[in-house]
Design a protein around this motif. Structure first.
Motif, PDB file in Angstrom:
ATOM      1  N   THR A   1       0.915  -1.001   0.053  1.00  0.00           N
ATOM      2  CA  THR A   1       0.086   0.012  -0.134  1.00  0.00           C
ATOM      3  C   THR A   1       0.820   1.290  -0.018  1.00  0.00           C
ATOM      4  N   ALA A   2       0.235   2.481   0.348  1.00  0.00           N
ATOM      5  CA  ALA A   2       0.876   3.688   0.223  1.00  0.00           C
ATOM      6  C   ALA A   2       1.877   3.779   1.434  1.00  0.00           C
ATOM      7  N   ASP A   3       1.854   2.591   2.453  1.00  0.00           N
ATOM      8  CA  ASP A   3       2.760   2.869   3.496  1.00  0.00           C
ATOM      9  C   ASP A   3       3.813   2.075   3.515  1.00  0.00           C
ATOM     10  N   PRO A   4       5.023   3.356   3.497  1.00  0.00           N
ATOM     11  CA  PRO A   4       6.196   2.697   3.211  1.00  0.00           C
ATOM     12  C   PRO A   4       6.965   1.178   3.812  1.00  0.00           C
ATOM     13  N   ARG A   5       6.275   1.095   4.998  1.00  0.00           N
ATOM     14  CA  ARG A   5       6.820  -0.186   5.481  1.00  0.00           C
ATOM     15  C   ARG A   5       6.328  -1.639   4.997  1.00  0.00           C
ATOM     16  N   THR A   6       5.330  -1.372   3.934  1.00  0.00           N
ATOM     17  CA  THR A   6       4.807  -2.463   3.192  1.00  0.00           C
ATOM     18  C   THR A   6       5.627  -2.801   1.873  1.00  0.00           C
ATOM     19  N   TRP A   7       6.428  -1.639   1.636  1.00  0.00           N
ATOM     20  CA  TRP A   7       7.071  -1.861   0.189  1.00  0.00           C
ATOM     21  C   TRP A   7       8.098  -2.853   0.134  1.00  0.00           C
ATOM     22  N   GLN A   8       8.606  -3.676   1.041  1.00  0.00           N
ATOM     23  CA  GLN A   8       9.545  -4.715   1.244  1.00  0.00           C
ATOM     24  C   GLN A   8       8.778  -6.167   1.094  1.00  0.00           C
ATOM     25  N   ARG A   9       7.433  -6.052   0.954  1.00  0.00           N
ATOM     26  CA  ARG A   9       6.849  -7.229   0.862  1.00  0.00           C
ATOM     27  C   ARG A   9       7.057  -8.001  -0.623  1.00  0.00           C
ATOM     28  N   THR A  10       6.545  -9.190  -0.703  1.00  0.00           N
ATOM     29  CA  THR A  10       6.542  -9.829  -2.143  1.00  0.00           C
ATOM     30  C   THR A  10       5.715  -9.069  -2.861  1.00  0.00           C
ATOM     31  N   PRO A  11       6.137  -8.661  -4.110  1.00  0.00           N
ATOM     32  CA  PRO A  11       5.132  -8.029  -5.128  1.00  0.00           C
ATOM     33  C   PRO A  11       4.270  -8.746  -5.866  1.00  0.00           C
ATOM     34  N   PRO A  12       3.236  -8.407  -6.545  1.00  0.00           N
ATOM     35  CA  PRO A  12       2.658  -9.334  -7.401  1.00  0.00           C
ATOM     36  C   PRO A  12       3.324  -9.573  -8.769  1.00  0.00           C
ATOM     37  N   THR A  13       2.519 -10.219  -9.614  1.00  0.00           N
ATOM     38  CA  THR A  13       3.419 -10.571 -10.963  1.00  0.00           C
ATOM     39  C   THR A  13       2.159 -10.307 -11.971  1.00  0.00           C
ATOM     40  N   LEU A  14       2.719 -10.279 -13.400  1.00  0.00           N
ATOM     41  CA  LEU A  14       1.831  -9.984 -14.361  1.00  0.00           C
ATOM     42  C   LEU A  14       0.511 -11.155 -14.455  1.00  0.00           C
ATOM     43  N   ALA A  15       0.882 -12.004 -14.066  1.00  0.00           N
ATOM     44  CA  ALA A  15      -0.402 -13.101 -13.959  1.00  0.00           C
ATOM     45  C   ALA A  15      -1.346 -12.451 -12.963  1.00  0.00           C
TER      46      ALA A  15
END
Length: 604
Positions: free
Chosen positions: A352-366
């Motif tokens: 989300t917009a919270d910088p603390r969540t930016w290190q989580r596993t990102p989504p994919t094109l699928a």
């Protein structure tokens, strides 16, 4: 008290023998030529060929200002003489003499400039003293100097029976012993003095001590050409050449030498030309298109600057990437649907917009394709169908899934040769984005170079050209230079974005050009006739180096040490010869091993 004669004995030659046209000065000979005629029109630095004469040549330019009252009186008499000649010819029914008309107009213009204080007159004398060890060599050298002078449309004459005054006139004592002079105005004198050199000014380096790297040798003077891109207004460069002219060779040569100075680098390599270089220097090769090698376009930077909205920037990049992937400009409705779907897949992954969540596993094109399919609208369904080849089809292994390749190191080469031509542009864009994320998230500052070879693959795509332009504008803020290398001038210079990339490059390198492209090159780089002809006839490795401010230009030829050449060459014949030398024979020996090498010195 010191004897003045003894001081002169030390400064002068041990003997001096005067001949009709030459002097025997100690153990060598000298003869002096006087310039008696000058061309009608010249350009600044027109005397440079004489200054760069390879032999021993002394050039003396004597300048004596003429007081304005004397100059005005002399011009008044000259104008009266010309005018009276014109009128006398008119009364006799003669036609106008073009030379007299031109001389009268020039004299009138010069008189007005002097009256307004815009110029002055000078008495100028130019002498050339040639030195050689013997008579035969002196004759050859004097003939060579005369040939250069005549090629510049100058008239020269020997100082017959005045060899001694001629030699004295070229000594650094400032005495004109011949006084064979012509009258010059300020503009004409400025074109003669000071002499300009075809060499670039000596670089001082970005930190005051680094002189840059060796690009090659000056084709005129043979002097080394040192250049530091990181000491210029910006660190970008553009290299244009026809296929086979040596543009990649010169780029690899600069890259290799920059690595020795501590510069880190990233390379977009569509033809795997930099792979051997990376393997030699311990770099990292990311072979996109190989099994299991993948970059996830949804990845966020590993570290983020304070206050920067990384998620929003990532969403904007995904719009650019998807436009390149789908090979079309998205409509407003498609952009709205994509924006909603991209934010939804990030939210589903907990980002989300919270910088603390930016290190989580990102989504994919699928995940994006699934979200679009679940939307149900015609636009979303059509976009999901167009993404199918990249999520479940033939190109899924390249774009769909978590990243499997590391993109850090002192030299990272993204090798794209295994990719089909249809996906090279989006793959280049994805690699550039991975490089840019590393550049902007570095914790330790340092000089970095980003090389984009065969940039026409990206420039022909609107989204790719815009991304490259933004990188060219912003790279300097991160101590990064962008090196754009391409063989198709039209793809770069035919569009406003391409011309903007060129204008943002303080280092511009032109190698041999095709006749069909020389007009476009000449117009955009403001080349003179001689520079055009040089680029049309240049051999492999010969280049014209331009600075972005157009103040300095130099023609050079790239030179590499044998070890450097072995690493950077991509000549098929040389590579085949290297492979034969490295291949083992039937008995297990290599071709460069001789019988008897197993245990000691071989003897016949």
């Amino acid at each position: 008290m010191t004897d003045v004669g003894s001081l002169l004995d030390v400064a002068g030659p041990e003997s001096l023998e005067v001949h009709a046209r030459a002097l025997a000065i100690g153990a060598h000979l000298a003869t002096t030529l006087v310039v008696t005629g000058y061309p009608a029109e010249v350009t600044p630095g027109w005397l440079a060929p004489l200054l760069n004469f390879p032999g021993h040549l002394d050039i003396a330019l004597h300048i004596e200002p003429v007081p304005n009252p004397v100059a005005a009186a002399g011009l008044k008499k000259q104008r009266a003489r010309l005018e009276s000649g014109r009128r006398a010819g008119f009364t006799k029914g003669h036609l106008d003499d073009p030379e007299v008309e031109a001389a009268a107009a020039d004299a009138a213009e010069l008189a007005y400039r002097i009256a307004r204080g815009e110029g002055k007159l000078f008495h100028v004398a130019l002498y050339l003293t040639v030195h050689a060890p013997d008579e035969e060599t002196l004759a050859d050298q004097a003939a060579a100097v005369r040939a250069i002078a005549e090629s510049l449309l100058m008239t020269v004459a020997p100082t017959t029976y005045r060899a001694l005054p001629g030699w004295l006139a070229t000594l650094p004592i400032g005495i004109d012993t011949l006084k064979i002079r012509r009258t010059f105005d300020t503009a004409a004198l400025a074109a003669c003095f000071p002499f300009t050199s075809p060499d670039l000014p000596l670089p001082t380096g970005a930190e005051g001590g680094d002189p840059g790297v060796l690009y090659g040798l000056n084709v005129v003077s043979g002097a080394p050409v040192l250049w530091d891109r990181f000491a210029q207004d910006n660190y970008n460069s553009i290299t244009l050449a026809r296929s086979g002219a040596g543009k990649s060779y010169l780029t690899k040569l600069e890259l290799l030498r920059l690595l020795f100075t501590g510069v880190t680098a990233s390379v977009i390599d569509p033809e795997d030309e930099y792979v051997r270089l990376a393997e030699t220097v311990g770099g990292h090769v990311v072979a996109l298109g190989a099994d299991g090698v993948r970059l996830n376009p949804f990845d966020l930077p590993p570290s983020t600057p304070d206050g920067e909205d990384v998620l929003t920037r990532r969403v904007l990049f995904l719009h650019t990437f998807l436009a390149a992937l789908l090979s079309t400009d998205l409509s407003a409705a498609e952009k709205a649907v994509l924006d909603k779907a991209i934010l939804a897949v990030y939210t589903s992954a907990g980002v989300t917009a919270d910088p603390r969540t930016w290190q989580r596993t990102p989504p994919t094109l699928a995940d994006l394709a699934t979200t679009l399919a679940e939307d149900g609208t015609d636009t979303a369904t059509a976009l999901a169908d167009r993404l199918a080849p990249y999520t479940t089809g033939s190109h899924a292994q390249l774009f769909n899934g978590p990243s499997t390749a590391a993109t850090t190191g002192h030299l990272v080469v993204f090798a794209l040769r295994q990719l089909p031509e249809e996906v090279k542009a989006p793959a280049m864009l994805l690699a550039l984005d991975a490089i840019w994320r590393q550049v902007t998230s570095r914790t330790r500052p340092g000089r970095h170079l980003v090389v984009v070879d065969e940039a026409w693959l990206l420039m022909r795509d609107g989204a790719g050209a815009r991304f490259l332009f933004r990188m060219a504008k912003a790279a300097r803020k991160y101590w990064t230079g962008l090196a754009v290398v391409t063989q198709d001038a039209d793809d770069v210079l035919a569009s406003p974005l391409g011309r903007a990339i060129v204008s943002n490059a303080a280092t511009q390198i032109l190698l041999r050009q095709a006749p069909q492209a020389i007009e476009v090159i000449s117009e955009n780089f403001h080349l003179c006739h001689g520079e055009r002809e040089f680029l049309l006839s240049a051999g492999r490795g010969e280049a014209l180096l331009l600075t972005g401010d157009r103040r300095h230009k130099v023609a050079l030829i790239s030179v590499a040490a044998p070890g450097e050449h072995e690493v950077i060459t991509t000549d098929p014949g040389e590579l085949a010869a290297q492979n034969r030398d490295d291949a083992p024979q039937a008995d297990g020996r290599f071709h460069d091993e001789l019988p008897g090498d197993e245990g000691g010195e071989w003897a016949p």
